[in-house]
Enzyme design. Structure first.
Site, PDB file in Angstrom:
ATOM      1  N   TYR A  21      42.436   1.468   3.634  1.00 61.17           N
ATOM      2  CA  TYR A  21      42.341   0.264   4.466  1.00 61.17           C
ATOM      3  C   TYR A  21      40.904  -0.011   4.913  1.00 61.17           C
ATOM      4  CZ  TYR A  21      47.435  -0.296   4.833  1.00 61.17           C
ATOM      5  OH  TYR A  21      48.770  -0.528   4.579  1.00 61.17           O
ATOM      6  N   ASN A  66      55.600  -2.158   9.498  1.00 62.21           N
ATOM      7  CA  ASN A  66      56.208  -3.257   8.735  1.00 62.21           C
ATOM      8  C   ASN A  66      56.733  -2.848   7.360  1.00 62.21           C
ATOM      9  OD1 ASN A  66      53.721  -3.034   7.507  1.00 62.21           O
ATOM     10  ND2 ASN A  66      53.248  -5.222   7.554  1.00 62.21           N
ATOM     11  N   HIS A  81      53.761  -2.171   2.031  1.00 59.75           N
ATOM     12  CA  HIS A  81      52.478  -2.802   1.714  1.00 59.75           C
ATOM     13  C   HIS A  81      52.526  -3.245   0.265  1.00 59.75           C
ATOM     14  CE1 HIS A  81      48.186  -3.480   1.156  1.00 59.75           C
ATOM     15  NE2 HIS A  81      48.355  -2.893  -0.017  1.00 59.75           N
ATOM     16  N   GLU A  85      43.601  -0.846  -5.746  1.00 64.30           N
ATOM     17  CA  GLU A  85      44.599  -0.025  -5.048  1.00 64.30           C
ATOM     18  C   GLU A  85      45.339   0.905  -6.011  1.00 64.30           C
ATOM     19  OE1 GLU A  85      45.333  -3.312  -1.484  1.00 64.30           O
ATOM     20  OE2 GLU A  85      47.001  -2.743  -2.782  1.00 64.30           O
TER      21      GLU A  85
HETATM   22  P1  CMP Z   1      49.431  -4.268   5.207  1.00 62.74           P
HETATM   23  O1  CMP Z   1      49.878  -5.284   4.218  1.00 62.74           O
HETATM   24  O2  CMP Z   1      49.712  -2.854   4.876  1.00 62.74           O
HETATM   25  O3  CMP Z   1      47.862  -4.442   5.441  1.00 62.74           O
HETATM   26  C1  CMP Z   1      47.219  -4.098   6.663  1.00 62.74           C
HETATM   27  C2  CMP Z   1      48.199  -3.799   7.763  1.00 62.74           C
HETATM   28  O4  CMP Z   1      47.684  -3.879   9.073  1.00 62.74           O
HETATM   29  C3  CMP Z   1      49.301  -4.826   7.737  1.00 62.74           C
HETATM   30  O5  CMP Z   1      50.140  -4.598   6.612  1.00 62.74           O
HETATM   31  C4  CMP Z   1      49.951  -4.625   9.120  1.00 62.74           C
HETATM   32  O6  CMP Z   1      50.955  -3.638   9.120  1.00 62.74           O
HETATM   33  C5  CMP Z   1      48.778  -4.096   9.965  1.00 62.74           C
HETATM   34  N1  CMP Z   1      48.395  -5.044  11.013  1.00 62.74           N
HETATM   35  C6  CMP Z   1      48.464  -4.828  12.329  1.00 62.74           C
HETATM   36  N2  CMP Z   1      48.026  -5.895  13.023  1.00 62.74           N
HETATM   37  C7  CMP Z   1      47.673  -6.832  12.111  1.00 62.74           C
HETATM   38  C8  CMP Z   1      47.144  -8.159  12.193  1.00 62.74           C
HETATM   39  N3  CMP Z   1      46.895  -8.750  13.382  1.00 62.74           N
HETATM   40  N4  CMP Z   1      46.911  -8.822  11.042  1.00 62.74           N
HETATM   41  C9  CMP Z   1      47.142  -8.246   9.836  1.00 62.74           C
HETATM   42  N5  CMP Z   1      47.636  -6.996   9.703  1.00 62.74           N
HETATM   43  C10 CMP Z   1      47.902  -6.286  10.824  1.00 62.74           C
END
Ligand code: CMP
Length: 142
Positions: free
Chosen positions: A50, A113, A116, A127
């Site tokens: 990340y 969530n 990914h 990735e």
């Molecule tokens: P992911 O697609 O894994 O990519 C980055 C992750 O950061 C995202 O899913 C979310 O789970 C997390 N995240 C937390 N806060 C935010 C935000 N405000 N905007 C985008 N991603 C967020």
């Protein structure tokens, strides 16, 4: 076009015993699983994945969450795999995710969530190679 995308089933969904239900959605949508491994990420591996978010306020919590338990990392292949995978995942924030999407059904918050998925061809290439060597990705001819 035939594409590959990187999928991560995150620690919340692994802990919730939702791996099979999520894989079912990938397969029912026509995506093929061409590589998979379960991993316990450490600070360096999760943080590096990340790195593009390193300056965002949620970065430390995101990295801690991704290390909080095992994840299942997969490569999915198929026609328009990147967009298809994003469609079936639903919006990043489960509150905004359409009915019937993985995040609507299995995610509890924007931080936890469930899944990914790569957001572009460039990030998919980066990735996939972050987690897999070429010989770990299996050609599917049927
Ligand atoms: P992911 O697609 O894994 O990519 C980055 C992750 O950061 C995202 O899913 C979310 O789970 C997390 N995240 C937390 N806060 C935010 C935000 N405000 N905007 C985008 N991603 C967020």
């Amino acid at each position: 076009a035939n594409e590959r995308t990187l999928s991560i089933i995150k620690p919340d969904a692994v802990a919730g015993n939702n791996i099979g239900a999520i894989y079912d959605r990938f397969e029912k949508s026509g995506l093929k699983i061409v590589a998979a491994k379960m991993m316990q990420l450490d600070d360096e591996k999760a943080g590096g994945f990340y790195a593009e978010h390193a300056e965002r306020p949620f970065y430390n919590d995101l990295v801690s969450f991704m290390m909080s338990g095992p994840v299942l990392v997969s490569v999915l292949e198929g026609e328009n795999a990147i967009a298809k995978h994003r469609d079936i995942m639903g919006a990043t924030n489960p509150k905004d995710a359409a009915e019937g999407t993985i995040r609507a059904d299995f995610a509890s918050s924007i931080d936890e969530n469930a899944v990914h998925g790569s957001d572009s061809a460039e990030s998919a290439a980066r990735e996939i190679s972050y987690f897999f060597s070429e010989d770990e990705v299996c050609a599917r001819t049927r």
